[in-house]
Design a protein around this motif. Structure first.
Motif, PDB file in Angstrom:
ATOM      1  N   LEU A 170       0.812  -1.253  -0.041  1.00 32.40           N
ATOM      2  CA  LEU A 170      -0.203  -0.001  -0.135  1.00 32.40           C
ATOM      3  C   LEU A 170       0.915   1.232   0.134  1.00 32.40           C
ATOM      4  N   THR A 203       3.723   1.412  -1.220  1.00 33.81           N
ATOM      5  CA  THR A 203       4.500   1.794  -2.507  1.00 33.81           C
ATOM      6  C   THR A 203       3.632   2.543  -3.692  1.00 33.81           C
ATOM      7  N   VAL A 204       2.328   2.066  -3.453  1.00 36.26           N
ATOM      8  CA  VAL A 204       1.156   2.524  -4.315  1.00 36.26           C
ATOM      9  C   VAL A 204       0.947   3.767  -4.045  1.00 36.26           C
ATOM     10  N   ALA A 247       1.350   7.269  -6.356  1.00 36.98           N
ATOM     11  CA  ALA A 247       0.020   8.301  -6.574  1.00 36.98           C
ATOM     12  C   ALA A 247       0.338   9.720  -6.065  1.00 36.98           C
TER      13      ALA A 247
END
Length: 385
Positions: free
Chosen positions: A340, A342-343, A347
């Protein structure tokens, strides 16, 4: 027994090379793109190996898993200073990432089950907070010493980290691994297939809690890695002082972990207040990005994160009923948070590029609020007693 866990934790956390690692990489490969690739190599390795190594720890033994991790750490550090070829540095980073996964979950599981087997299970909460605090003190000290040692010779911080890992191995050898206080599974206790089925069952049971709680952790982590350095730079903090500030931040994290023991309501209180307080801090940082505001609020954020992180670890360990799956379930939690985070970093980076640092700070504040609401409202059928 407990004092050996303290000594091992202090030695494992004595990572003298961490504050100068990026500088060393930049000097060796002479390319920001290659440095970014090296950093990503460790992250990717950690994500891929987190859950499999947790399974190994539950199957082969937690002590064995931690010993393997320390051994890989030593090999990685030796590679860093003995070879400067780019592929070797990639290998060193991958090995260091895999080493972390062998330790992740396994060490806490080893502590928990040893205390339970010795009839001292009630000391787990206090001990985990203490280990977190003294590990932070060790890392803080290593940051300062490593930064100065690098000026004398580039290899000293790496050699010192390797020596500390070897000493940790020697201490760990004197810690006996007690049998798990496990549920009975007649006729299939030693079956890998049965173990995998029980791991999936435990993970599914706690998935709501794992997702909601680690979403909060992921926002903390993403904000720390991506946003804080940029806020420091924007506030006018000299780059030469970054190391000191981050080192004190490590100590602040440990203080937060220690402080969490004084909060009577523990997780029910922290799961709501920590992310909301962090949201307020980032909103303030977005509006008043001066060095006299950014640095103190950064320390406050680290204290909140430390209190939240260690309390989450205690709560999750209480929820795991089958100790034969403990290390893997803890690794699942780490994998969720890492994935999470990393995402989120990708973003947030894209959002910042399209808008501004100010807008990104407000978005992080909103994410903390959303994560807090999610964690507070999540319905978890396996609530800990």
């Amino acid at each position: 027994m407990i004092h050996r866990f303290y000594i091992t934790s202090i030695l494992k956390s004595a990572l003298f090379h961490v504050p100068i690692l990026v500088i060393y990489m930049k000097d060796v490969v002479n390319s920001p793109l290659h440095v970014a690739f090296l950093l990503s190599a460790k992250t990717i390795a950690t994500m891929f190996f987190e859950i499999p190594t947790g399974f190994v720890a539950d199957r082969a033994g937690r002590k064995t898993s931690v010993l393997i991790g320390l051994g890989l750490t030593v090999i990685s550090l030796i590679l860093f200073v003995s070879h400067t070829a780019f592929p070797i540095l990639v290998l060193a980073q991958v090995l260091f990432g895999i080493a972390e996964t062998f330790d992740s979950g396994a060490y806490t599981a080893l502590l928990h089950d040893n205390l339970e087997a010795s009839g001292e299970g009630e000391r787990f909460d206090e001990t985990l907070r203490g280990l977190s605090f003294w590990s932070s003190v060790s890392l803080f000290t290593a940051f300062i010493v490593g930064s100065f040692a690098y000026d004398s010779h580039f290899a000293i911080p790496f050699v010192a980290s390797a020596a500390a890992a070897i000493l940790a191995v020697l201490v760990l050898l004197f810690i006996d691994e007690k049998p798990h206080a496990q549920e009975k599974h007649p006729g299939e206790a030693g079956s890998p297939k049965s173990l995998l089925r029980r791991i999936l069952g435990e993970s599914k049971t706690h998935m709501g809690f794992l997702m909601a709680s680690n979403t909060v952790g992921a926002v903390f982590y993403a904000a720390y890695l991506l946003m804080i350095p940029l806020l420091f730079e924007g506030s006018g903090l000299p780059i030469a002082h970054f190391g000191w500030v981050f080192a004190i931040g490590v100590l602040s994290f440990g203080y937060g972990a220690k402080l969490s023991g004084n909060l009577s309501s523990s997780m029910p209180f922290l799961k709501f207040t920590s992310p909301l307080a962090a949201a307020g801090l980032f909103a303030a940082l977005a509006y008043t990005p001066t060095v006299f505001v950014v640095v103190p609020l950064f320390f406050a954020m680290r204290i909140l994160w430390g209190a939240y992180s260690v309390t989450l670890g205690i709560e999750l360990n209480k929820r795991i009923k089958d100790s034969t799956t403990r290390a893997t379930v803890l690794s699942v939690a780490s994998a969720i948070e890492g994935g999470l985070a990393t995402v989120l970093m990708i973003a947030l980076g894209a959002f910042m590029r399209a808008t501004s640092l100010h807008a990104t700070g407000l978005l992080i504040a909103a994410l903390f609020c959303a994560a807090s609401a999610s964690f507070t409202l999540v319905s978890d059928r396996s609530a800990a007693p």
